[in-house]
Design a protein around this motif. Sequence first.
Motif, PDB file in Angstrom:
ATOM      1  N   LYS A 265       0.808  -1.220   0.000  1.00 12.72           N
ATOM      2  CA  LYS A 265       0.000   0.000   0.000  1.00 12.72           C
ATOM      3  C   LYS A 265       0.841   1.270   0.000  1.00 12.72           C
ATOM      4  CE  LYS A 265      -3.720   0.619   2.328  1.00 12.72           C
ATOM      5  NZ  LYS A 265      -4.621   0.912   1.176  1.00 12.72           N
ATOM      6  N   SER A 266       2.091   1.166   0.454  1.00 15.33           N
ATOM      7  CA  SER A 266       2.894   2.382   0.580  1.00 15.33           C
ATOM      8  C   SER A 266       4.248   2.305  -0.107  1.00 15.33           C
ATOM      9  CB  SER A 266       3.107   2.718   2.056  1.00 15.33           C
ATOM     10  OG  SER A 266       3.779   1.649   2.711  1.00 15.33           O
ATOM     11  N   SER A 267       4.548   1.196  -0.802  1.00 18.96           N
ATOM     12  CA  SER A 267       5.868   1.080  -1.417  1.00 18.96           C
ATOM     13  C   SER A 267       5.829   0.093  -2.574  1.00 18.96           C
ATOM     14  CB  SER A 267       6.913   0.626  -0.387  1.00 18.96           C
ATOM     15  OG  SER A 267       6.640  -0.710   0.032  1.00 18.96           O
ATOM     16  N   ILE A 268       6.904   0.133  -3.377  1.00 21.98           N
ATOM     17  CA  ILE A 268       7.060  -0.815  -4.471  1.00 21.98           C
ATOM     18  C   ILE A 268       8.536  -1.169  -4.550  1.00 21.98           C
ATOM     19  CG2 ILE A 268       7.320   1.034  -6.193  1.00 21.98           C
ATOM     20  CD1 ILE A 268       5.804  -0.791  -8.164  1.00 21.98           C
ATOM     21  N   GLN A 269       8.843  -2.449  -4.863  1.00 20.00           N
ATOM     22  CA  GLN A 269      10.219  -2.901  -4.942  1.00 20.00           C
ATOM     23  C   GLN A 269      10.358  -3.973  -6.016  1.00 20.00           C
ATOM     24  OE1 GLN A 269       9.491  -2.270  -1.250  1.00 20.00           O
ATOM     25  NE2 GLN A 269       7.611  -3.290  -1.912  1.00 20.00           N
ATOM     26  N   VAL A 276      17.176 -10.710  -4.904  1.00 18.64           N
ATOM     27  CA  VAL A 276      18.108  -9.602  -4.708  1.00 18.64           C
ATOM     28  C   VAL A 276      17.385  -8.311  -5.078  1.00 18.64           C
ATOM     29  CG1 VAL A 276      20.297  -8.557  -5.404  1.00 18.64           C
ATOM     30  CG2 VAL A 276      20.092 -11.057  -5.214  1.00 18.64           C
ATOM     31  N   GLN A 277      17.269  -7.394  -4.130  1.00 18.51           N
ATOM     32  CA  GLN A 277      16.544  -6.150  -4.417  1.00 18.51           C
ATOM     33  C   GLN A 277      17.351  -5.279  -5.375  1.00 18.51           C
ATOM     34  OE1 GLN A 277      15.744  -2.484  -1.718  1.00 18.51           O
ATOM     35  NE2 GLN A 277      13.994  -3.844  -1.366  1.00 18.51           N
ATOM     36  N   GLU A 278      16.720  -4.915  -6.489  1.00 19.71           N
ATOM     37  CA  GLU A 278      17.362  -4.069  -7.488  1.00 19.71           C
ATOM     38  C   GLU A 278      16.937  -2.610  -7.358  1.00 19.71           C
ATOM     39  OE1 GLU A 278      19.675  -5.093  -9.433  1.00 19.71           O
ATOM     40  OE2 GLU A 278      19.482  -7.237  -9.009  1.00 19.71           O
ATOM     41  N   ALA A 279      15.738  -2.382  -6.868  1.00 18.91           N
ATOM     42  CA  ALA A 279      15.248  -1.003  -6.725  1.00 18.91           C
ATOM     43  C   ALA A 279      14.044  -1.007  -5.802  1.00 18.91           C
ATOM     44  CB  ALA A 279      14.879  -0.401  -8.081  1.00 18.91           C
ATOM     45  N   ALA A 280      13.769   0.153  -5.203  1.00 20.01           N
ATOM     46  CA  ALA A 280      12.602   0.312  -4.340  1.00 20.01           C
ATOM     47  C   ALA A 280      12.197   1.772  -4.331  1.00 20.01           C
ATOM     48  CB  ALA A 280      12.902  -0.169  -2.915  1.00 20.01           C
ATOM     49  N   ALA A 281      10.917   2.010  -4.079  1.00 18.46           N
ATOM     50  CA  ALA A 281      10.416   3.386  -3.978  1.00 18.46           C
ATOM     51  C   ALA A 281       9.318   3.436  -2.922  1.00 18.46           C
ATOM     52  CB  ALA A 281       9.886   3.869  -5.327  1.00 18.46           C
TER      53      ALA A 281
END
Length: 770
Positions: A265-269, A276-281
């Motif tokens: 609800k408050s973020s995207i990744q 392996v996390q490549e990006a998040a917002a």
Amino acid sequence: MKQWAIALLIILPFLAGAQNFEDRWTGHFSYVSIKDISQGDNKIFVGAENAVFTYDLATQQIKTYSTINGLSGNAITTIHYSDTFNLLVIGYENGLMEIIKEGEENVLKVVDILEKQTIPPDKKRINNFTEYNDKVYIATQYGISVFDLARLEFGDTYFIGDGGSQIDIVQTVVQEPYIFAASSTSGMRRALVADDNLIDYQNWTTIIGGGFRAAEKLGNELFASNRSNTILRFTPDGITSAVQNFNSEVLKFRLADNLLTITTKSSIQAYSDGFVQEAAASTVLDFDLDLLSGYGFGNNFYIGTKEDGLLIVPFGGMQATQILPNGPIRNRPYALDASPGQLWVAFGEVDIDFNPYPLSRFGISHLKDTLWNNIRYEELSAAVGGEPTDLVKVTINPEKPEEVFISSFEKGLLKIVNEEPTILYNETNSPLDRIIVTAPNGNIDNGIRIFGSEFDRQGNLWFVQTKADEGIIKLTPNGQFQKTDITDILPSPLSELALNKLAISREGNIFIGTYSNGLIGYSPTLNKFNKISDNPGAGNLPTNNVRALAFDAQNRLWIGTLKGLRVLYSPGSFFDEGTTPDSQSIIILEDGVPQELLFEQSITDIEVDGSNNKWIATATSGAFYLSPNGQETLLRFTKDNSPLPTNNVQDIAIDPFTGVVYFATTQGLVAYRGTATAPGDNLENVHAFPNPVRPGFNGNVTIDGLTAQANVKITDITGSLVFEETSQGGSVLWDTTAFGRYKVRSGVYLVLVTTEDNVETKVSKIMIIR
């Protein structure tokens, strides 16, 4: 036969093409709330509440699809684009599927799930689509159905709950050799995808219990979110482990470019193979993230928000590009008003009993020419230093169209000038009083409940306040308030739930619809009241619950109630001493049998167009277009034969210059290009359209730009008369026949127009090509 076989759902292909209405209709849907996103063919496909748009990544062009193009107008839950077949598949809350094929005009409707009797209506929701081997696995509230994209037909349906029961499947994932099914209540189940007997629930194995929100593969592993928002990893050898926990509710998993996108609800990744996390917002400049959906690919996040449309945010960035088709702020318009070239929309919500609670805090929308300007509630509130909640009525000043008044059914009267909120009239800056009421549940309400309003011919704004002793109020052009006590006609204003619609007669008399006291009239000149009700001999209303009022060109008052229609033919005698005039029903012949027009219909609005025809909105049966006396139904629009997204029409407004008719429904705003316009002052703008009339055209030719009561004659080139009519408003229609006997031949036809006083004439030409 095994016991489970009795639970099989046999779905036969049932496809139908939907009509396209772009020739006469325009959609004004809201695209701010993004339910789901898909991608392919270098485009982003975006599902809003009940409409869809595409965004071309190369050209940056936006294209919308709505009921105007044949969509149903129902609540969208999920979408999927098939690159293989160039098809966009749309799933709905009620089980309907619709398919748009690029380059084709008609929308294909698939109604098998929607119309299947063995599935309860509350279990037909389509949750997700998964494409595999030219088929789509449809995750639904009852189980899984298979749809063949090549043949456009259904295959098997799997009820995979214990004992073959129906369970809610939120998402399916094919990771060979298995197909996985994540249930919101009954764990994660799997079966061999190549098994020809997947309809046997015994071939599905539960690998872990509990409830799930989403699931997707990444590399050779499966990931899923449980109801506690913990992300679980499922390895090929069956090992399950928790890899991450989110504080915010997990909404969707999506896979593209070998990246798993997780939207909360408050973020995207976005995660690559091995999780392996490549990006998040979670923070984006100028926007407070409140998410519904998301996708990550091509080094960008495509974020579906609840109130801000689609946001494109580069991986690692915080600056967003907003993609939002032109439209109003919400998809549930409540009140409209139009003047030449503009429309104002308010979204206040009161229930059928005029209860404003819980208080609605919504902005307003303004359409000028073809562009929407949306004013958020926070902007309204900040500008006027108050809380303009439950905005339920819009009134444009006919002498100053830049000046608009909007009624709040709790907080007072809002004034807007040149799209700028200027003042909220309440108890702090006007004579308006807060009325303290104790509700049956013990709650204390101290609101200023303003509803119906209208300008008189002197430029005064008349409006009503519910529950106030001085319930009729006049606001003069110089800003002075004058209040009128109504307790002579309504001894207990506190007991009346609503003074709602207001209309002003040619003589300047005020008429007010009420929730439980029928129709009240007030003559400012005589300072007299009267009222009519449903009592025998006391007004002949079908019910005391009056919902709509409108005066027509003949000064007749049309009255819409919760249970039917009435007309007051002599409102001028309403205040005669010792009289209580009766309203009249309209009796029509239906198959030779006399019937009351709109019998028992819940009427929500009545509007009169430039030809004195009546547009009538209903809560359950769409909109009716009636002749001046109501004896002929010229048109009827419903969800089945028009782009109305629902038959619940809450309000209607007509642009008097263009003849465009706007319909506010509980599922969106649409506009019909009508032909009746307001009369002009002279004949300078007389014209006919279409002109020329080309082969294949079967509609009416509109002669527009007329004065009131103008005489219109049409002759052939030899002078033979083929048509004659007197205009009621600013236009007349010609069906291109010679007085209805036969279609006229190809040629040039002369249109001769004369004003009512014979002072001005105009000659025009129409070319007919058969």
